[in-house]
Design a protein around this motif. Structure first.
Motif, mmCIF file in Angstrom:
data_model
loop_
_atom_site.group_PDB
_atom_site.id
_atom_site.type_symbol
_atom_site.label_atom_id
_atom_site.label_comp_id
_atom_site.label_asym_id
_atom_site.label_seq_id
_atom_site.Cartn_x
_atom_site.Cartn_y
_atom_site.Cartn_z
ATOM 1 N N GLY A 103 0.832 -1.208 0.000
ATOM 2 C CA GLY A 103 0.000 0.000 0.000
ATOM 3 C C GLY A 103 0.864 1.253 0.000
ATOM 4 O O GLY A 103 2.092 1.184 -0.185
ATOM 5 N N ILE A 123 1.769 3.836 2.419
ATOM 6 C CA ILE A 123 2.819 4.113 3.415
ATOM 7 C C ILE A 123 3.717 2.892 3.600
ATOM 8 O O ILE A 123 4.940 3.017 3.718
ATOM 9 C CB ILE A 123 2.227 4.574 4.763
ATOM 10 C CG1 ILE A 123 1.234 5.729 4.549
ATOM 11 C CG2 ILE A 123 3.345 5.012 5.717
ATOM 12 C CD1 ILE A 123 0.493 6.163 5.794
ATOM 13 N N ASP A 144 0.775 -8.912 2.414
ATOM 14 C CA ASP A 144 -0.287 -8.026 1.942
ATOM 15 C C ASP A 144 -1.279 -8.890 1.178
ATOM 16 O O ASP A 144 -0.870 -9.775 0.421
ATOM 17 C CB ASP A 144 0.337 -6.950 1.020
ATOM 18 C CG ASP A 144 -0.604 -5.782 0.786
ATOM 19 O OD1 ASP A 144 -1.707 -6.030 0.271
ATOM 20 O OD2 ASP A 144 -0.236 -4.638 1.113
ATOM 21 N N ASP A 182 -3.666 -12.670 4.058
ATOM 22 C CA ASP A 182 -4.626 -11.790 4.732
ATOM 23 C C ASP A 182 -4.272 -11.780 6.222
ATOM 24 O O ASP A 182 -4.057 -12.857 6.806
ATOM 25 C CB ASP A 182 -6.028 -12.378 4.505
ATOM 26 C CG ASP A 182 -7.133 -11.478 5.001
ATOM 27 O OD1 ASP A 182 -6.948 -10.813 6.045
ATOM 28 O OD2 ASP A 182 -8.180 -11.446 4.347
ATOM 29 N N PHE A 216 0.821 -2.052 9.113
ATOM 30 C CA PHE A 216 0.196 -1.006 8.286
ATOM 31 C C PHE A 216 -1.135 -1.485 7.694
ATOM 32 O O PHE A 216 -1.951 -0.647 7.296
ATOM 33 C CB PHE A 216 1.086 -0.670 7.075
ATOM 34 C CG PHE A 216 2.377 0.023 7.369
ATOM 35 C CD1 PHE A 216 2.419 1.399 7.513
ATOM 36 C CD2 PHE A 216 3.566 -0.687 7.470
ATOM 37 C CE1 PHE A 216 3.627 2.048 7.746
ATOM 38 C CE2 PHE A 216 4.775 -0.043 7.706
ATOM 39 C CZ PHE A 216 4.794 1.324 7.846
ATOM 40 N N SER A 265 -8.348 1.901 4.619
ATOM 41 C CA SER A 265 -7.865 3.207 5.078
ATOM 42 C C SER A 265 -8.684 4.410 4.608
ATOM 43 O O SER A 265 -8.335 5.543 4.945
ATOM 44 C CB SER A 265 -6.412 3.393 4.622
ATOM 45 O OG SER A 265 -6.352 3.447 3.205
ATOM 46 N N TYR A 312 -14.218 4.280 9.950
ATOM 47 C CA TYR A 312 -12.766 4.066 9.815
ATOM 48 C C TYR A 312 -12.062 4.373 11.130
ATOM 49 O O TYR A 312 -11.332 3.533 11.674
ATOM 50 C CB TYR A 312 -12.192 4.953 8.693
ATOM 51 C CG TYR A 312 -10.679 5.086 8.734
ATOM 52 C CD1 TYR A 312 -9.856 3.995 8.501
ATOM 53 C CD2 TYR A 312 -10.074 6.319 9.033
ATOM 54 C CE1 TYR A 312 -8.459 4.117 8.552
ATOM 55 C CE2 TYR A 312 -8.694 6.449 9.079
ATOM 56 C CZ TYR A 312 -7.888 5.339 8.844
ATOM 57 O OH TYR A 312 -6.520 5.472 8.904
ATOM 58 N N LYS A 329 -10.017 1.961 13.810
ATOM 59 C CA LYS A 329 -8.619 2.186 14.199
ATOM 60 C C LYS A 329 -8.507 2.370 15.718
ATOM 61 O O LYS A 329 -7.555 1.902 16.337
ATOM 62 C CB LYS A 329 -8.031 3.393 13.463
ATOM 63 C CG LYS A 329 -7.863 3.214 11.960
ATOM 64 C CD LYS A 329 -6.850 2.141 11.550
ATOM 65 C CE LYS A 329 -5.421 2.529 11.846
ATOM 66 N NZ LYS A 329 -4.481 1.505 11.284
ATOM 67 N N ASN A 389 -0.855 11.794 5.552
ATOM 68 C CA ASN A 389 0.368 11.663 4.746
ATOM 69 C C ASN A 389 0.093 12.010 3.293
ATOM 70 O O ASN A 389 -1.031 11.865 2.820
ATOM 71 C CB ASN A 389 0.844 10.202 4.749
ATOM 72 C CG ASN A 389 1.493 9.765 6.035
ATOM 73 O OD1 ASN A 389 2.375 8.917 6.026
ATOM 74 N ND2 ASN A 389 1.084 10.306 7.170
#
Ligand code: NAD
Ligand code: TYD
Length: 352
Positions: A11, A13, A34, A60, A82, A86, A160, A164, A190
Protein backbone atom coordinates in the motif's frame (compact mmCIF):
# COMPACT_ATOMS: atom_id res chain seq x y z
CA UNK A 1 20.27 -8.76 11.17
CA UNK A 2 16.77 -7.82 12.36
CA UNK A 3 13.72 -9.30 10.69
CA UNK A 4 10.63 -7.12 10.28
CA UNK A 5 7.20 -8.48 9.51
CA UNK A 6 5.61 -5.57 7.66
CA UNK A 7 1.92 -5.88 6.82
CA UNK A 8 0.24 -3.83 4.11
CA UNK A 9 3.61 -3.28 2.45
CA UNK A 10 2.10 -3.00 -1.03
CA UNK A 11 0.00 0.00 0.00
CA UNK A 12 0.94 3.67 0.12
CA UNK A 13 2.82 4.11 3.41
CA UNK A 14 3.88 0.46 3.74
CA UNK A 15 5.66 0.46 0.38
CA UNK A 16 7.34 3.79 1.15
CA UNK A 17 8.47 2.35 4.51
CA UNK A 18 9.97 -0.78 2.95
CA UNK A 19 11.84 1.26 0.32
CA UNK A 20 13.04 3.69 3.02
CA UNK A 21 14.32 0.86 5.25
CA UNK A 22 16.06 -1.13 2.51
CA UNK A 23 17.75 1.98 1.14
CA UNK A 24 18.90 2.98 4.61
CA UNK A 25 20.03 -0.35 6.09
CA UNK A 26 21.75 -3.35 4.57
CA UNK A 27 21.25 -5.43 7.72
CA UNK A 28 17.46 -5.63 7.89
CA UNK A 29 15.25 -8.32 6.38
CA UNK A 30 11.66 -7.47 5.56
CA UNK A 31 8.88 -9.99 5.21
CA UNK A 32 6.05 -8.14 3.57
CA UNK A 33 2.57 -9.59 3.81
CA UNK A 34 -0.29 -8.03 1.94
CA UNK A 35 -3.57 -9.44 0.66
CA UNK A 36 -3.42 -7.06 -2.35
CA UNK A 37 -6.80 -5.37 -2.07
CA UNK A 38 -7.67 -2.57 -4.52
CA UNK A 39 -5.18 -0.41 -2.54
CA UNK A 40 -2.23 -2.80 -2.70
CA UNK A 41 -0.01 -2.74 -5.76
CA UNK A 42 3.26 -4.63 -6.16
CA UNK A 43 4.31 -2.09 -8.78
CA UNK A 44 5.02 0.19 -5.80
CA UNK A 45 7.94 -2.08 -4.88
CA UNK A 46 9.55 -2.24 -8.31
CA UNK A 47 12.64 -0.29 -7.22
CA UNK A 48 13.54 -2.98 -4.67
CA UNK A 49 12.29 -6.09 -6.51
CA UNK A 50 15.79 -7.58 -6.73
CA UNK A 51 16.70 -6.84 -3.13
CA UNK A 52 17.25 -10.18 -1.38
CA UNK A 53 16.33 -8.66 1.98
CA UNK A 54 12.70 -8.27 0.87
CA UNK A 55 10.31 -11.23 0.74
CA UNK A 56 6.71 -10.80 -0.36
CA UNK A 57 3.96 -13.16 0.78
CA UNK A 58 0.37 -12.66 -0.31
CA UNK A 59 -1.71 -13.24 2.82
CA UNK A 60 -4.63 -11.79 4.73
CA UNK A 61 -3.84 -10.59 8.26
CA UNK A 62 -7.13 -12.18 9.37
CA UNK A 63 -5.92 -15.62 8.24
CA UNK A 64 -4.75 -17.24 11.50
CA UNK A 65 -3.09 -20.28 9.90
CA UNK A 66 -1.23 -18.28 7.28
CA UNK A 67 0.06 -15.81 9.90
CA UNK A 68 1.05 -18.59 12.32
CA UNK A 69 3.00 -20.29 9.52
CA UNK A 70 4.87 -17.07 8.70
CA UNK A 71 5.91 -16.80 12.37
CA UNK A 72 6.87 -20.49 12.45
CA UNK A 73 8.98 -20.22 9.28
CA UNK A 74 10.78 -16.98 10.19
CA UNK A 75 12.59 -15.60 13.21
CA UNK A 76 10.72 -12.32 13.44
CA UNK A 77 11.96 -9.49 15.67
CA UNK A 78 9.46 -6.74 14.90
CA UNK A 79 5.92 -6.48 13.57
CA UNK A 80 4.92 -3.20 11.91
CA UNK A 81 1.21 -3.32 11.12
CA UNK A 82 0.20 -1.01 8.29
CA UNK A 83 -2.43 -3.32 6.77
CA UNK A 84 -5.83 -1.69 6.93
CA UNK A 85 -8.82 -0.45 5.07
CA UNK A 86 -7.87 3.21 5.08
CA UNK A 87 -10.45 5.34 3.30
CA UNK A 88 -13.10 7.18 5.34
CA UNK A 89 -15.59 7.44 2.45
CA UNK A 90 -15.47 3.69 1.89
CA UNK A 91 -15.98 3.10 5.63
CA UNK A 92 -19.16 5.19 5.52
CA UNK A 93 -20.50 3.01 2.67
CA UNK A 94 -19.34 -0.34 4.04
CA UNK A 95 -18.17 -0.42 7.69
CA UNK A 96 -17.99 -4.22 8.07
CA UNK A 97 -14.74 -4.80 6.17
CA UNK A 98 -13.15 -2.12 8.39
CA UNK A 99 -14.06 -4.12 11.49
CA UNK A 100 -12.75 -7.29 9.91
CA UNK A 101 -9.37 -6.04 8.66
CA UNK A 102 -8.63 -3.25 11.09
CA UNK A 103 -9.88 -4.83 14.33
CA UNK A 104 -9.93 -8.61 13.82
CA UNK A 105 -6.79 -8.48 11.66
CA UNK A 106 -4.93 -6.57 14.38
CA UNK A 107 -6.01 -9.04 17.08
CA UNK A 108 -4.98 -11.96 14.85
CA UNK A 109 -1.51 -10.45 14.42
CA UNK A 110 -1.14 -9.63 18.11
CA UNK A 111 -2.10 -13.15 19.06
CA UNK A 112 0.22 -14.81 16.54
CA UNK A 113 3.13 -12.59 17.63
CA UNK A 114 2.42 -13.28 21.30
CA UNK A 115 2.36 -17.04 20.74
CA UNK A 116 5.55 -16.97 18.67
CA UNK A 117 7.46 -14.70 21.06
CA UNK A 118 6.40 -16.16 24.45
CA UNK A 119 9.19 -17.75 26.50
CA UNK A 120 7.20 -18.15 29.70
CA UNK A 121 4.19 -16.38 31.24
CA UNK A 122 4.43 -12.68 30.27
CA UNK A 123 8.07 -13.15 29.21
CA UNK A 124 9.01 -12.69 25.59
CA UNK A 125 11.97 -13.22 23.33
CA UNK A 126 14.60 -10.51 23.92
CA UNK A 127 14.17 -7.24 22.01
CA UNK A 128 10.96 -7.99 20.13
CA UNK A 129 8.24 -5.41 19.52
CA UNK A 130 4.83 -4.99 17.89
CA UNK A 131 4.20 -1.54 16.42
CA UNK A 132 0.67 -0.50 15.47
CA UNK A 133 0.50 2.20 12.80
CA UNK A 134 -2.46 4.28 13.87
CA UNK A 135 -3.86 7.67 12.98
CA UNK A 136 -4.68 11.05 14.51
CA UNK A 137 -8.28 10.45 13.41
CA UNK A 138 -8.83 8.35 16.57
CA UNK A 139 -8.84 11.61 18.58
CA UNK A 140 -11.86 13.01 16.73
CA UNK A 141 -12.10 16.63 15.65
CA UNK A 142 -10.61 19.85 17.05
CA UNK A 143 -12.07 23.33 17.30
CA UNK A 144 -9.99 26.25 16.06
CA UNK A 145 -7.51 25.95 18.98
CA UNK A 146 -5.38 23.24 20.59
CA UNK A 147 -3.73 20.06 19.38
CA UNK A 148 -4.06 16.30 19.77
CA UNK A 149 -1.68 15.01 22.47
CA UNK A 150 -1.05 11.38 23.36
CA UNK A 151 -3.40 11.69 26.36
CA UNK A 152 -6.23 13.32 24.39
CA UNK A 153 -9.25 11.01 24.87
CA UNK A 154 -10.17 8.89 21.86
CA UNK A 155 -13.33 10.21 20.21
CA UNK A 156 -13.67 8.62 16.77
CA UNK A 157 -16.49 9.69 14.47
CA UNK A 158 -16.22 7.69 11.25
CA UNK A 159 -16.42 3.89 10.99
CA UNK A 160 -12.77 4.07 9.82
CA UNK A 161 -11.57 5.95 12.90
CA UNK A 162 -13.80 3.79 15.14
CA UNK A 163 -12.11 0.67 13.77
CA UNK A 164 -8.62 2.19 14.20
CA UNK A 165 -9.49 3.22 17.78
CA UNK A 166 -10.73 -0.29 18.58
CA UNK A 167 -7.51 -1.74 17.20
CA UNK A 168 -5.47 0.69 19.35
CA UNK A 169 -7.42 -0.42 22.42
CA UNK A 170 -6.58 -4.07 21.72
CA UNK A 171 -2.90 -3.23 21.26
CA UNK A 172 -2.97 -1.33 24.58
CA UNK A 173 -4.81 -4.24 26.24
CA UNK A 174 -2.08 -6.67 25.12
CA UNK A 175 0.49 -4.32 26.64
CA UNK A 176 -1.45 -3.89 29.89
CA UNK A 177 -2.69 -7.47 30.35
CA UNK A 178 0.20 -9.57 29.07
CA UNK A 179 3.08 -7.04 29.37
CA UNK A 180 3.37 -7.52 25.63
CA UNK A 181 6.02 -5.19 24.09
CA UNK A 182 4.08 -2.68 22.01
CA UNK A 183 4.15 0.85 20.63
CA UNK A 184 1.43 2.81 18.86
CA UNK A 185 2.15 5.67 16.47
CA UNK A 186 -0.62 8.13 15.57
CA UNK A 187 0.27 10.13 12.51
CA UNK A 188 -1.47 12.98 10.72
CA UNK A 189 -2.45 12.90 7.01
CA UNK A 190 0.37 11.66 4.75
CA UNK A 191 1.07 12.59 1.15
CA UNK A 192 3.72 11.52 -1.37
CA UNK A 193 4.41 8.87 -4.05
CA UNK A 194 2.21 5.76 -4.40
CA UNK A 195 -0.86 7.17 -2.63
CA UNK A 196 -4.02 5.71 -4.11
CA UNK A 197 -5.97 8.40 -5.99
CA UNK A 198 -9.10 8.13 -3.87
CA UNK A 199 -7.37 10.35 -1.25
CA UNK A 200 -7.49 14.12 -1.62
CA UNK A 201 -4.01 15.01 -2.93
CA UNK A 202 -3.52 12.31 -5.61
CA UNK A 203 -7.17 12.55 -6.62
CA UNK A 204 -6.88 16.28 -7.23
CA UNK A 205 -3.56 15.88 -9.09
CA UNK A 206 -5.01 13.16 -11.32
CA UNK A 207 -8.27 14.99 -12.02
CA UNK A 208 -6.52 18.30 -12.71
CA UNK A 209 -4.13 16.62 -15.18
CA UNK A 210 -7.18 15.14 -16.92
CA UNK A 211 -9.17 18.39 -16.66
CA UNK A 212 -11.90 16.65 -14.65
CA UNK A 213 -13.98 18.22 -11.85
CA UNK A 214 -12.13 18.74 -8.57
CA UNK A 215 -14.63 17.69 -5.87
CA UNK A 216 -14.55 19.72 -2.64
CA UNK A 217 -16.70 18.36 0.17
CA UNK A 218 -18.88 20.95 1.91
CA UNK A 219 -17.27 24.39 2.26
CA UNK A 220 -13.67 23.13 1.83
CA UNK A 221 -12.62 24.80 5.08
CA UNK A 222 -11.84 21.53 6.90
CA UNK A 223 -8.25 21.40 8.11
CA UNK A 224 -5.80 18.51 7.87
CA UNK A 225 -2.19 18.41 9.17
CA UNK A 226 -0.10 17.17 6.21
CA UNK A 227 3.17 15.22 6.54
CA UNK A 228 5.43 14.01 3.72
CA UNK A 229 5.35 10.20 3.82
CA UNK A 230 9.13 9.77 4.21
CA UNK A 231 9.00 11.72 7.48
CA UNK A 232 6.39 9.27 8.75
CA UNK A 233 8.65 6.36 7.70
CA UNK A 234 11.53 7.93 9.63
CA UNK A 235 9.34 8.22 12.73
CA UNK A 236 8.28 4.57 12.55
CA UNK A 237 11.89 3.45 12.16
CA UNK A 238 12.84 5.47 15.26
CA UNK A 239 9.92 4.20 17.36
CA UNK A 240 10.61 0.56 16.47
CA UNK A 241 14.26 0.97 17.44
CA UNK A 242 14.09 3.27 20.45
CA UNK A 243 10.46 3.89 21.45
CA UNK A 244 9.77 3.26 25.15
CA UNK A 245 7.72 0.07 25.47
CA UNK A 246 4.00 0.60 25.98
CA UNK A 247 4.06 4.20 24.75
CA UNK A 248 1.98 6.03 22.17
CA UNK A 249 3.78 8.55 19.91
CA UNK A 250 1.98 11.24 17.91
CA UNK A 251 3.62 12.08 14.58
CA UNK A 252 3.01 15.35 12.72
CA UNK A 253 4.83 18.43 11.50
CA UNK A 254 2.52 21.36 12.39
CA UNK A 255 1.52 21.80 8.78
CA UNK A 256 -2.20 22.57 8.88
CA UNK A 257 -3.98 23.62 5.69
CA UNK A 258 -7.60 23.89 4.64
CA UNK A 259 -8.68 21.53 1.89
CA UNK A 260 -9.42 24.41 -0.45
CA UNK A 261 -5.86 25.74 0.06
CA UNK A 262 -4.45 22.33 -0.86
CA UNK A 263 -6.56 22.16 -4.00
CA UNK A 264 -5.63 25.70 -5.08
CA UNK A 265 -1.91 24.98 -4.48
CA UNK A 266 -2.08 21.95 -6.78
CA UNK A 267 -4.01 23.87 -9.47
CA UNK A 268 -1.48 26.70 -9.39
CA UNK A 269 1.50 24.37 -9.78
CA UNK A 270 -0.05 22.44 -12.66
CA UNK A 271 -1.22 25.65 -14.35
CA UNK A 272 2.26 27.22 -14.13
CA UNK A 273 4.32 24.13 -14.95
CA UNK A 274 2.25 21.64 -16.92
CA UNK A 275 -0.94 22.90 -18.55
CA UNK A 276 -1.95 26.57 -18.64
CA UNK A 277 -5.58 25.61 -19.27
CA UNK A 278 -5.96 24.09 -15.80
CA UNK A 279 -7.72 26.61 -13.57
CA UNK A 280 -9.91 27.07 -10.51
CA UNK A 281 -12.93 26.69 -12.82
CA UNK A 282 -12.48 22.94 -12.35
CA UNK A 283 -13.36 23.20 -8.64
CA UNK A 284 -16.74 21.69 -7.89
CA UNK A 285 -18.29 22.03 -4.43
CA UNK A 286 -20.15 18.78 -3.69
CA UNK A 287 -22.26 17.39 -0.85
CA UNK A 288 -20.32 17.21 2.42
CA UNK A 289 -19.00 13.92 3.82
CA UNK A 290 -21.27 12.55 6.58
CA UNK A 291 -19.85 13.24 10.05
CA UNK A 292 -16.96 15.17 8.47
CA UNK A 293 -14.25 16.00 11.04
CA UNK A 294 -13.46 19.71 10.94
CA UNK A 295 -9.86 19.95 12.07
CA UNK A 296 -6.92 17.67 12.87
CA UNK A 297 -3.72 19.01 14.43
CA UNK A 298 -0.94 16.98 16.05
CA UNK A 299 1.34 17.99 18.91
CA UNK A 300 4.55 16.04 18.09
CA UNK A 301 6.41 17.19 21.25
CA UNK A 302 6.84 13.72 22.76
CA UNK A 303 8.48 12.05 19.76
CA UNK A 304 10.73 15.10 19.37
CA UNK A 305 11.77 15.07 23.04
CA UNK A 306 12.11 11.27 23.42
CA UNK A 307 13.56 10.28 20.08
CA UNK A 308 14.78 13.47 18.41
CA UNK A 309 12.35 13.07 15.47
CA UNK A 310 11.57 16.11 13.35
CA UNK A 311 10.07 16.45 9.86
CA UNK A 312 12.68 17.06 7.14
CA UNK A 313 10.47 17.94 4.19
CA UNK A 314 8.52 21.19 4.23
CA UNK A 315 5.11 21.23 2.57
CA UNK A 316 6.36 23.57 -0.17
CA UNK A 317 9.08 21.10 -1.15
CA UNK A 318 7.01 17.95 -0.53
CA UNK A 319 4.01 18.95 -2.62
CA UNK A 320 6.22 19.83 -5.61
CA UNK A 321 8.07 16.51 -5.29
CA UNK A 322 4.75 14.71 -5.10
CA UNK A 323 3.18 16.38 -8.15
CA UNK A 324 6.38 15.73 -10.14
CA UNK A 325 6.31 12.09 -9.09
CA UNK A 326 2.75 11.65 -10.34
CA UNK A 327 3.65 13.40 -13.59
CA UNK A 328 6.59 11.05 -14.11
CA UNK A 329 4.49 8.01 -13.22
CA UNK A 330 1.37 8.44 -15.30
CA UNK A 331 1.40 4.70 -16.11
CA UNK A 332 1.18 3.88 -12.42
CA UNK A 333 -1.82 6.15 -12.14
CA UNK A 334 -3.43 4.60 -15.22
CA UNK A 335 -2.90 1.08 -13.85
CA UNK A 336 -4.37 1.74 -10.42
CA UNK A 337 -7.33 3.76 -11.70
CA UNK A 338 -8.45 1.09 -14.14
CA UNK A 339 -10.98 -1.62 -13.30
CA UNK A 340 -12.49 -1.84 -9.86
CA UNK A 341 -11.45 1.61 -8.75
CA UNK A 342 -12.87 3.30 -11.81
CA UNK A 343 -16.27 1.70 -11.12
CA UNK A 344 -16.06 2.80 -7.52
CA UNK A 345 -15.11 6.32 -8.54
CA UNK A 346 -18.04 6.62 -10.95
CA UNK A 347 -20.44 5.42 -8.24
CA UNK A 348 -19.02 7.75 -5.62
CA UNK A 349 -19.26 10.93 -7.61
CA UNK A 350 -22.16 10.35 -9.97
CA UNK A 351 -24.65 11.37 -7.26
CA UNK A 352 -22.74 14.40 -5.97
P1 NAD B 1 -3.46 1.94 1.92
O1 NAD B 1 -4.93 1.75 1.82
O2 NAD B 1 -2.73 2.66 0.83
O3 NAD B 1 -2.75 0.52 2.05
C1 NAD B 1 -3.27 -0.51 2.84
C2 NAD B 1 -2.57 -1.81 2.43
O4 NAD B 1 -3.06 -2.86 3.28
C3 NAD B 1 -2.86 -2.24 0.99
O5 NAD B 1 -1.67 -2.66 0.36
C4 NAD B 1 -3.83 -3.41 1.14
O6 NAD B 1 -3.74 -4.36 0.10
C5 NAD B 1 -3.39 -3.98 2.48
N1 NAD B 1 -4.47 -4.73 3.15
C6 NAD B 1 -5.75 -4.34 3.32
N2 NAD B 1 -6.44 -5.30 3.95
C7 NAD B 1 -5.56 -6.31 4.22
C8 NAD B 1 -5.66 -7.56 4.87
N3 NAD B 1 -6.83 -7.96 5.40
N4 NAD B 1 -4.57 -8.32 4.97
C9 NAD B 1 -3.38 -7.93 4.43
N5 NAD B 1 -3.23 -6.75 3.79
C10 NAD B 1 -4.31 -5.96 3.68
O7 NAD B 1 -3.22 2.63 3.33
P2 NAD B 1 -2.08 3.66 3.78
O8 NAD B 1 -2.55 5.02 3.50
O9 NAD B 1 -0.78 3.19 3.30
O10 NAD B 1 -2.15 3.46 5.36
C11 NAD B 1 -1.35 2.48 6.01
C12 NAD B 1 -1.63 2.52 7.49
O11 NAD B 1 -1.32 3.81 8.01
C13 NAD B 1 -3.10 2.26 7.85
O12 NAD B 1 -3.12 1.45 9.00
C14 NAD B 1 -3.66 3.64 8.13
O13 NAD B 1 -4.71 3.58 9.06
C15 NAD B 1 -2.43 4.35 8.70
N6 NAD B 1 -2.37 5.81 8.50
C16 NAD B 1 -2.56 6.35 7.26
C17 NAD B 1 -2.46 7.73 7.08
C18 NAD B 1 -2.63 8.36 5.72
O14 NAD B 1 -2.64 9.59 5.62
N7 NAD B 1 -2.70 7.60 4.63
C19 NAD B 1 -2.17 8.55 8.18
C20 NAD B 1 -1.98 7.96 9.44
C21 NAD B 1 -2.08 6.59 9.58
P1 TYD C 1 -8.83 12.13 2.63
O1 TYD C 1 -7.66 12.26 1.71
O2 TYD C 1 -9.90 11.14 2.30
O3 TYD C 1 -8.23 11.86 4.08
P2 TYD C 1 -8.98 11.86 5.53
O4 TYD C 1 -10.44 11.88 5.34
O5 TYD C 1 -8.51 10.56 6.10
O6 TYD C 1 -8.45 13.06 6.24
O7 TYD C 1 -9.51 13.56 2.75
C1 TYD C 1 -8.78 14.68 3.20
C2 TYD C 1 -9.75 15.84 3.32
O8 TYD C 1 -10.20 16.20 1.99
C3 TYD C 1 -11.01 15.50 4.08
O9 TYD C 1 -11.41 16.65 4.83
C4 TYD C 1 -12.04 15.20 3.02
C5 TYD C 1 -11.63 16.10 1.89
N1 TYD C 1 -11.89 15.61 0.52
C6 TYD C 1 -12.54 16.44 -0.40
O10 TYD C 1 -12.93 17.59 -0.11
N2 TYD C 1 -12.74 15.97 -1.67
C7 TYD C 1 -12.35 14.71 -2.05
O11 TYD C 1 -12.57 14.34 -3.23
C8 TYD C 1 -11.68 13.88 -1.10
C9 TYD C 1 -11.23 12.49 -1.47
C10 TYD C 1 -11.46 14.39 0.17
Amino acid sequence: MKTYLVTGGAGFIGSNFIIYMLNKYSDVKIINIDSLTYAGNLENLKSIENNKNHVFIQADICDKEAIAKIFADNDIDYVVNFAAESHVDRSIKNPEIFVKTNVLGTVTLLDAAKKAWTISDDKYKEGVKYLQVSTDEVYGSLGSEGFFREDTPLDPHSPYSASKSSADMFVKAYGDTYKFPINITRCSNNYGPFQFPEKLIPLIINNALNKKDLPIYGDGMQIRDWLYVEDHCKAIDMVVRDGRLGEVYNVGGHNERTNITIVKTIIEYIKDNVDSEVSENLIKYVEDRKGHDRRYGIAPDKIKADLGWYPETTFEVGIKKTIKWYLENMDWMKNVTSGEYQNYYEKMYSNK
